[in-house]
Design a protein around this motif. Structure first.
Motif, PDB file in Angstrom:
ATOM      1  N   UNK A  22     -30.526  -9.954  46.606  1.00 40.29           N
ATOM      2  CA  UNK A  22     -29.270 -10.193  46.327  1.00 40.29           C
ATOM      3  C   UNK A  22     -28.978 -10.745  44.887  1.00 40.29           C
ATOM      4  N   UNK A  23     -28.209 -10.042  44.126  1.00 41.75           N
ATOM      5  CA  UNK A  23     -28.050 -10.596  42.635  1.00 41.75           C
ATOM      6  C   UNK A  23     -26.341 -10.728  42.504  1.00 41.75           C
ATOM      7  N   UNK A  24     -25.986 -11.495  41.590  1.00 40.68           N
ATOM      8  CA  UNK A  24     -24.522 -11.545  41.372  1.00 40.68           C
ATOM      9  C   UNK A  24     -24.471 -11.431  39.587  1.00 40.68           C
ATOM     10  N   UNK A  25     -23.495 -10.686  39.511  1.00 38.41           N
ATOM     11  CA  UNK A  25     -23.181 -10.702  37.923  1.00 38.41           C
ATOM     12  C   UNK A  25     -22.030 -11.633  37.799  1.00 38.41           C
ATOM     13  N   UNK A  26     -22.512 -12.979  37.019  1.00 44.21           N
ATOM     14  CA  UNK A  26     -21.411 -13.810  36.816  1.00 44.21           C
ATOM     15  C   UNK A  26     -20.496 -13.424  35.600  1.00 44.21           C
ATOM     16  N   UNK A  27     -19.348 -13.685  35.911  1.00 44.37           N
ATOM     17  CA  UNK A  27     -18.069 -13.213  34.907  1.00 44.37           C
ATOM     18  C   UNK A  27     -17.060 -14.080  35.085  1.00 44.37           C
ATOM     19  N   UNK A  28     -16.597 -14.133  33.776  1.00 42.30           N
ATOM     20  CA  UNK A  28     -15.136 -14.575  33.677  1.00 42.30           C
ATOM     21  C   UNK A  28     -14.447 -13.736  32.866  1.00 42.30           C
ATOM     22  N   UNK A  29     -12.922 -13.641  33.428  1.00 40.48           N
ATOM     23  CA  UNK A  29     -12.041 -12.823  32.467  1.00 40.48           C
ATOM     24  C   UNK A  29     -10.902 -13.638  31.797  1.00 40.48           C
ATOM     25  N   UNK A  30     -10.736 -13.340  30.819  1.00 40.69           N
ATOM     26  CA  UNK A  30      -9.419 -14.062  30.253  1.00 40.69           C
ATOM     27  C   UNK A  30      -8.162 -13.597  30.610  1.00 40.69           C
ATOM     28  N   UNK A  31      -7.558 -14.404  31.241  1.00 38.28           N
ATOM     29  CA  UNK A  31      -6.101 -14.284  31.671  1.00 38.28           C
ATOM     30  C   UNK A  31      -5.058 -14.995  30.853  1.00 38.28           C
ATOM     31  N   UNK A  32      -3.931 -14.245  30.564  1.00 36.59           N
ATOM     32  CA  UNK A  32      -2.766 -14.855  29.943  1.00 36.59           C
ATOM     33  C   UNK A  32      -1.846 -15.001  30.520  1.00 36.59           C
ATOM     34  N   UNK A  33      -1.191 -16.226  30.963  1.00 40.85           N
ATOM     35  CA  UNK A  33       0.111 -16.318  31.737  1.00 40.85           C
ATOM     36  C   UNK A  33       0.882 -17.130  30.369  1.00 40.85           C
ATOM     37  N   UNK A  34       1.174 -18.306  30.977  1.00 44.61           N
ATOM     38  CA  UNK A  34       1.599 -18.948  29.682  1.00 44.61           C
ATOM     39  C   UNK A  34       0.832 -19.733  28.783  1.00 44.61           C
ATOM     40  N   UNK A  35      -0.528 -19.748  29.340  1.00 48.28           N
ATOM     41  CA  UNK A  35      -1.582 -20.064  28.389  1.00 48.28           C
ATOM     42  C   UNK A  35      -2.929 -19.253  28.661  1.00 48.28           C
ATOM     43  N   UNK A  71      -9.638 -18.841  31.296  1.00 50.29           N
ATOM     44  CA  UNK A  71     -10.768 -18.009  31.803  1.00 50.29           C
ATOM     45  C   UNK A  71     -10.827 -18.140  33.565  1.00 50.29           C
ATOM     46  N   UNK A  72     -10.932 -17.123  33.791  1.00 51.81           N
ATOM     47  CA  UNK A  72     -10.800 -17.040  35.513  1.00 51.81           C
ATOM     48  C   UNK A  72     -12.174 -16.436  36.020  1.00 51.81           C
ATOM     49  N   UNK A  73     -12.874 -16.800  36.975  1.00 55.01           N
ATOM     50  CA  UNK A  73     -14.230 -16.261  37.687  1.00 55.01           C
ATOM     51  C   UNK A  73     -13.903 -14.952  38.149  1.00 55.01           C
ATOM     52  N   UNK A  74     -14.983 -14.101  37.778  1.00 59.66           N
ATOM     53  CA  UNK A  74     -14.779 -12.737  38.595  1.00 59.66           C
ATOM     54  C   UNK A  74     -16.052 -12.080  38.541  1.00 59.66           C
ATOM     55  N   UNK A  75     -16.843 -12.828  39.450  1.00 62.52           N
ATOM     56  CA  UNK A  75     -18.302 -12.242  39.959  1.00 62.52           C
ATOM     57  C   UNK A  75     -18.193 -11.068  40.892  1.00 62.52           C
ATOM     58  N   UNK A  76     -19.450 -10.294  40.595  1.00 62.72           N
ATOM     59  CA  UNK A  76     -19.749  -9.290  41.302  1.00 62.72           C
ATOM     60  C   UNK A  76     -20.888  -9.427  42.091  1.00 62.72           C
ATOM     61  N   UNK A  77     -21.333  -8.982  43.501  1.00 52.90           N
ATOM     62  CA  UNK A  77     -22.400  -9.238  44.158  1.00 52.90           C
ATOM     63  C   UNK A  77     -22.775  -8.001  44.658  1.00 52.90           C
ATOM     64  N   UNK A  78     -24.347  -7.852  44.408  1.00 55.30           N
ATOM     65  CA  UNK A  78     -24.946  -6.501  44.835  1.00 55.30           C
ATOM     66  C   UNK A  78     -25.947  -6.839  45.929  1.00 55.30           C
ATOM     67  N   UNK A  79     -26.217  -6.046  47.015  1.00 55.54           N
ATOM     68  CA  UNK A  79     -27.375  -6.279  47.884  1.00 55.54           C
ATOM     69  C   UNK A  79     -28.121  -5.013  47.950  1.00 55.54           C
ATOM     70  N   UNK A  96     -27.227 -16.775  51.282  1.00 57.50           N
ATOM     71  CA  UNK A  96     -28.638 -16.785  51.302  1.00 57.50           C
ATOM     72  C   UNK A  96     -29.148 -17.498  52.703  1.00 57.50           C
ATOM     73  N   UNK A  97     -28.602 -18.272  53.384  1.00 51.93           N
ATOM     74  CA  UNK A  97     -28.885 -18.318  54.660  1.00 51.93           C
ATOM     75  C   UNK A  97     -28.948 -17.218  55.532  1.00 51.93           C
ATOM     76  N   UNK A  98     -27.987 -16.611  55.527  1.00 52.46           N
ATOM     77  CA  UNK A  98     -27.740 -15.252  56.430  1.00 52.46           C
ATOM     78  C   UNK A  98     -28.884 -14.357  56.223  1.00 52.46           C
ATOM     79  N   UNK A  99     -29.388 -14.201  54.489  1.00 54.63           N
ATOM     80  CA  UNK A  99     -30.376 -13.168  54.247  1.00 54.63           C
ATOM     81  C   UNK A  99     -31.568 -13.499  54.583  1.00 54.63           C
ATOM     82  N   UNK A 100     -32.125 -14.967  54.798  1.00 49.73           N
ATOM     83  CA  UNK A 100     -33.253 -15.509  55.032  1.00 49.73           C
ATOM     84  C   UNK A 100     -33.083 -15.323  56.621  1.00 49.73           C
TER      85      UNK A 100
END
Length: 243
Positions: A157-170, A173-181, A229-233
């Motif tokens: 199980x690996x995760x691609x850690x990612x943050x995207x730039x989002x513009x509202x009034x300011x 950076x918002x998390x946008x992780x992706x997981x692969x099994x 991780x507990x489930x995969x263990x």
């Protein structure tokens, strides 16, 4: 690195060392063995990692940041060009998938991040997470660093850690992780409970019961990593039961 460029860098370093009187520059001589002096005074453990280019870091917002974990320099261990380095300070910009280190010697360049050749970093340990460089990428994600959450002979199980730039009034950076099994020799993107169970289909019934009994929250979010991780263990125990 080109001899002339390295020589220029060493001369700059020596000038700074002389100003701060932290190293024995009185024995420095261009007529002597420049590299031996450098290794002895700076330390071979540090000299091998001074490869790369300076990288500007832009901090665009006060409320959020683009880095993994903290916006402050983290004490990491990494393997670079076949050699392990301990107690190196680094930042990992997950919005751009860029890993930079703080100059390991205390002089003027100390606050100027160094961008190492990314594909020559085999792995690094940061904030209790193990990141490894995947030269082929995964699915449609290009080569880069992936957070290895669970690794065995049968399951990964690996995760691609990612943050995207989002513009509202300011701008934030918002998390946008992706997981692969990976279970059957191929990576499958997973979002939550049902996608995980579908990948581990031969053990679906027992895994469902385990999730319910232990009140696990199976979601592809950083705050749920422990439950995943507990489930995969447990799944690993089902695949390779001990006698």
């Amino acid at each position: 690195m080109h001899h002339g460029l390295l020589l220029s860098m060493l001369l700059l370093i020596v000038a700074q060392l002389d100003l701060h009187a932290q190293y024995k520059v009185d024995k420095f001589s261009l007529d002597g063995n420049l590299y031996s002096w450098y290794d002895q005074e700076i330390g071979k453990n540090n000299s091998g990692i001074l490869v790369g280019q300076y990288q500007e870091i832009q901090r665009l917002t006060r409320k959020t940041h683009q880095f993994f974990g903290s916006k402050e320099w983290a004490n990491v261990t990494l393997k670079f060009r076949g050699q392990q380095y301990d107690s190196i300070f680094a930042l990992y910009d997950i919005s751009k998938d860029v890993f930079v280190i703080k100059h390991p010697v205390d002089f003027r360049l100390h606050n100027q991040p160094i961008l190492l050749p990314q594909d020559q970093i085999e792995w690094f340990l940061m904030n209790n997470h193990a990141f490894r460089y995947y030269p082929e990428g995964i699915k449609l994600i290009p080569p880069g660093f992936f957070d290895e959450l669970f690794i065995s002979n049968e399951i990964a199980l690996v995760a691609k850690r990612k943050k995207n730039v989002e513009t509202n009034q300011t701008l934030e950076y918002e998390p946008s992780d992706q997981y692969f099994l990976n279970f059957d020799g191929e990576y499958h993107k997973v979002w939550g409970r049902w996608s995980v169970l579908n990948v581990l289909k031969p053990y679906k019934s027992k895994l469902k019961s385990y999730i319910t009994a232990n009140q696990l929250r199976i979601k592809a979010k950083a705050e749920n990593d422990g439950d995943l991780i507990e489930l995969l263990d447990y799944a690993q125990q089902l695949i390779t039961p001990t006698e």
